[in-house]
Design an enzyme around this catalytic site. Structure first.
Site, PDB file in Angstrom:
ATOM      1  N   ASP A 185      85.375  88.308  40.354  1.00 13.81           N
ATOM      2  CA  ASP A 185      85.911  88.780  39.073  1.00 13.81           C
ATOM      3  C   ASP A 185      86.734  90.047  39.269  1.00 13.81           C
ATOM      4  O   ASP A 185      86.198  91.082  39.672  1.00 13.81           O
ATOM      5  CB  ASP A 185      84.698  89.042  38.150  1.00 13.81           C
ATOM      6  CG  ASP A 185      85.068  89.498  36.759  1.00 13.81           C
ATOM      7  OD1 ASP A 185      86.258  89.520  36.415  1.00 13.81           O
ATOM      8  OD2 ASP A 185      84.131  89.810  35.996  1.00 13.81           O
ATOM      9  N   HIS A 221      84.690  83.168  30.283  1.00 17.82           N
ATOM     10  CA  HIS A 221      84.005  84.382  30.746  1.00 17.82           C
ATOM     11  C   HIS A 221      84.094  85.458  29.660  1.00 17.82           C
ATOM     12  O   HIS A 221      85.188  85.838  29.232  1.00 17.82           O
ATOM     13  CB  HIS A 221      84.689  84.844  32.040  1.00 17.82           C
ATOM     14  CG  HIS A 221      84.051  86.005  32.711  1.00 17.82           C
ATOM     15  ND1 HIS A 221      82.997  85.876  33.589  1.00 17.82           N
ATOM     16  CD2 HIS A 221      84.333  87.331  32.650  1.00 17.82           C
ATOM     17  CE1 HIS A 221      82.658  87.075  34.051  1.00 17.82           C
ATOM     18  NE2 HIS A 221      83.447  87.979  33.481  1.00 17.82           N
ATOM     19  N   MET A 223      80.522  94.917  27.151  1.00 16.66           N
ATOM     20  CA  MET A 223      80.489  96.313  27.629  1.00 16.66           C
ATOM     21  C   MET A 223      79.935  97.204  26.526  1.00 16.66           C
ATOM     22  O   MET A 223      80.313  97.054  25.359  1.00 16.66           O
ATOM     23  CB  MET A 223      81.905  96.779  27.979  1.00 16.66           C
ATOM     24  CG  MET A 223      82.610  95.884  28.987  1.00 16.66           C
ATOM     25  SD  MET A 223      84.211  96.574  29.427  1.00 16.66           S
ATOM     26  CE  MET A 223      84.928  95.193  30.337  1.00 16.66           C
ATOM     27  N   MET A 257      81.982  91.593  42.203  1.00 25.37           N
ATOM     28  CA  MET A 257      83.037  92.300  41.467  1.00 25.37           C
ATOM     29  C   MET A 257      84.111  92.741  42.454  1.00 25.37           C
ATOM     30  O   MET A 257      83.825  93.453  43.417  1.00 25.37           O
ATOM     31  CB  MET A 257      82.462  93.524  40.738  1.00 25.37           C
ATOM     32  CG  MET A 257      81.634  93.192  39.509  1.00 25.37           C
ATOM     33  SD  MET A 257      82.453  92.122  38.307  1.00 25.37           S
ATOM     34  CE  MET A 257      83.887  93.108  37.854  1.00 25.37           C
ATOM     35  N   HIS A 294      79.019  88.105  31.075  1.00 27.97           N
ATOM     36  CA  HIS A 294      78.902  89.164  32.086  1.00 27.97           C
ATOM     37  C   HIS A 294      78.457  90.431  31.358  1.00 27.97           C
ATOM     38  O   HIS A 294      79.222  91.027  30.611  1.00 27.97           O
ATOM     39  CB  HIS A 294      80.280  89.318  32.749  1.00 27.97           C
ATOM     40  CG  HIS A 294      80.375  90.421  33.746  1.00 27.97           C
ATOM     41  ND1 HIS A 294      81.585  90.840  34.269  1.00 27.97           N
ATOM     42  CD2 HIS A 294      79.426  91.182  34.341  1.00 27.97           C
ATOM     43  CE1 HIS A 294      81.376  91.825  35.132  1.00 27.97           C
ATOM     44  NE2 HIS A 294      80.076  92.055  35.185  1.00 27.97           N
ATOM     45  N   ASP A 346      83.110  89.285  28.633  1.00 27.77           N
ATOM     46  CA  ASP A 346      82.738  90.583  29.197  1.00 27.77           C
ATOM     47  C   ASP A 346      82.118  91.460  28.118  1.00 27.77           C
ATOM     48  O   ASP A 346      82.817  91.957  27.237  1.00 27.77           O
ATOM     49  CB  ASP A 346      83.986  91.265  29.767  1.00 27.77           C
ATOM     50  CG  ASP A 346      84.452  90.606  31.049  1.00 27.77           C
ATOM     51  OD1 ASP A 346      83.638  90.497  31.984  1.00 27.77           O
ATOM     52  OD2 ASP A 346      85.624  90.183  31.110  1.00 27.77           O
ATOM     53  N   MET A 374      77.817  94.006  31.153  1.00 26.72           N
ATOM     54  CA  MET A 374      78.041  95.345  31.717  1.00 26.72           C
ATOM     55  C   MET A 374      77.396  96.340  30.755  1.00 26.72           C
ATOM     56  O   MET A 374      78.075  97.082  30.029  1.00 26.72           O
ATOM     57  CB  MET A 374      79.547  95.596  31.869  1.00 26.72           C
ATOM     58  CG  MET A 374      80.150  94.868  33.049  1.00 26.72           C
ATOM     59  SD  MET A 374      81.935  94.740  32.951  1.00 26.72           S
ATOM     60  CE  MET A 374      82.054  93.244  31.982  1.00 26.72           C
ATOM     61  N   SER A 380      88.828  84.928  31.482  1.00 28.18           N
ATOM     62  CA  SER A 380      88.153  86.056  30.822  1.00 28.18           C
ATOM     63  C   SER A 380      88.945  86.447  29.587  1.00 28.18           C
ATOM     64  O   SER A 380      90.120  86.828  29.687  1.00 28.18           O
ATOM     65  CB  SER A 380      88.074  87.248  31.771  1.00 28.18           C
ATOM     66  OG  SER A 380      87.776  88.407  31.020  1.00 28.18           O
TER      67      SER A 380
HETATM   68  C1  DX5 Z   1      86.284  93.732  34.372  1.00 31.17           C
HETATM   69  C2  DX5 Z   1      85.859  92.387  33.858  1.00 31.17           C
HETATM   70  C3  DX5 Z   1      86.728  91.248  34.205  1.00 31.17           C
HETATM   71  C4  DX5 Z   1      88.149  91.342  33.724  1.00 31.17           C
HETATM   72  C5  DX5 Z   1      89.028  90.722  34.779  1.00 31.17           C
HETATM   73  O1  DX5 Z   1      85.278  94.652  34.097  1.00 31.17           O
HETATM   74  O2  DX5 Z   1      84.563  92.069  34.340  1.00 31.17           O
HETATM   75  O3  DX5 Z   1      86.149  90.020  33.793  1.00 31.17           O
HETATM   76  O4  DX5 Z   1      88.376  90.693  32.518  1.00 31.17           O
HETATM   77  O5  DX5 Z   1      90.316  90.933  34.391  1.00 31.17           O
HETATM   78  P1  DX5 Z   1      91.592  90.652  35.305  1.00 31.17           P
HETATM   79  O6  DX5 Z   1      91.597  89.190  35.635  1.00 31.17           O
HETATM   80  O7  DX5 Z   1      92.704  91.068  34.407  1.00 31.17           O
HETATM   81  O8  DX5 Z   1      91.449  91.502  36.532  1.00 31.17           O
HETATM   82 ZN    ZN Z   2      83.732  90.033  33.976  1.00 32.37          ZN
END
Ligand code: DX5
Ligand code: ZN
Length: 231
Positions: free
Chosen positions: A180, A35, A39, A142, A71, A37, A73, A10
């Site tokens: 994740d 990956h 947001m 999650m 992903h 993310d 969010m 990620s």
């Molecule tokens: C959190 C994200 C994850 C995040 C995981 O909202 O969806 O993908 O990057 O990070 P680590 O591996 O640092 O927990």
């Molecule tokens: Zn994620």
């Protein structure tokens, strides 16, 4: 039988000023998915990036034979499916909590040529995703509250993974089971034993004391090793 193990670094934990270099290093280490993310500051209290960033990264990932795992969010993900698919996303994962028409949106993702992913927050009952499982190509459990990297893996995720794996198998589906949040070498094997086959990792790869390619390899190796016996 679970599908093949995949490692999905990620970039949330990467150095954004050196993103091309760091993604290339993760790919050199054998990353299967990158990956991303997304947001929106509404579904979660953080803002990252949108389709333009996905479009910039996708060719680099595809040249290495890897896949772009997005992903979402965000609120109302259904409006953004065409833009992210156009940007090169191979997998588009939506949250059950923010999607008003789950079946329609999962189908729409496939219509746009991407694989349809379905996820839920750690506190959302598994019942919320049951109906969507037969329509999904990937289920994401999650294992931290979404919104931030660097959090600890929530131990209740083990039972959630086991149950989701059963539901996937009962549906006769060959979907990936992704997990994740808080994944690192010392919990990777137990997570795989619970049924996951795609491990997302940000901090343990991009903030590892190891070089990034070695951190990817170390996570893959740890995921394949027997977990320490508890006596
Ligand atoms: C959190 C994200 C994850 C995040 C995981 O909202 O969806 O993908 O990057 O990070 P680590 O591996 O640092 O927990
Ligand atoms: Zn994620």
């Amino acid at each position: 039988m679970s599908p093949q193990l995949k490692i999905a670094p990620s970039i949330l934990a990467a150095d954004f000023l050196r993103l091309e270099e760091q993604i290339s290093l993760a790919l050199e280490g054998g990353a299967d998915y990158i990956h991303l993310d997304v947001m929106d500051g509404r579904f979660v209290r953080n803002i990252t990036f949108g389709p333009a960033m996905v479009a910039a990264i996708s060719p680099l990932v595809h040249r290495a034979g890897a896949q772009v795992d997005v992903h979402l969010m965000i609120e109302s993900p259904e409006y953004f499916i065409p833009a992210f698919a156009q940007a090169g996303a191979d997998i588009l994962t939506i949250h059950v909590e923010s999607c008003k028409d789950l079946a329609g949106t999962l189908k729409g993702i496939r219509v746009h040529g991407a694989r349809a992913g379905l996820t839920l927050r750690p506190k959302t009952p598994l019942l919320a995703v049951t109906a969507g499982i037969p329509l999904a190509d990937l289920i994401l459990v999650m294992s931290v509250e979404p919104g931030q990297g660097g959090q600890n893996f929530l131990p209740e995720s083990f039972t959630r993974l086991k149950r989701i794996r059963e539901l996937i198998d009962e549906a006769g589906n060959r979907a990936d089971l992704e997990v994740d949040g808080g994944i690192q070498a010392d919990n990777a094997r137990a997570i795989v034993e619970a049924g996951a086959n795609v491990l997302v990792a940000g901090t343990s790869i991009f903030k590892s004391p190891l070089p990034i390619p070695d951190a990817v390899r170390a996570l893959r190796q740890a995921a394949g090793l027997p977990s320490p016996t508890v006596s």
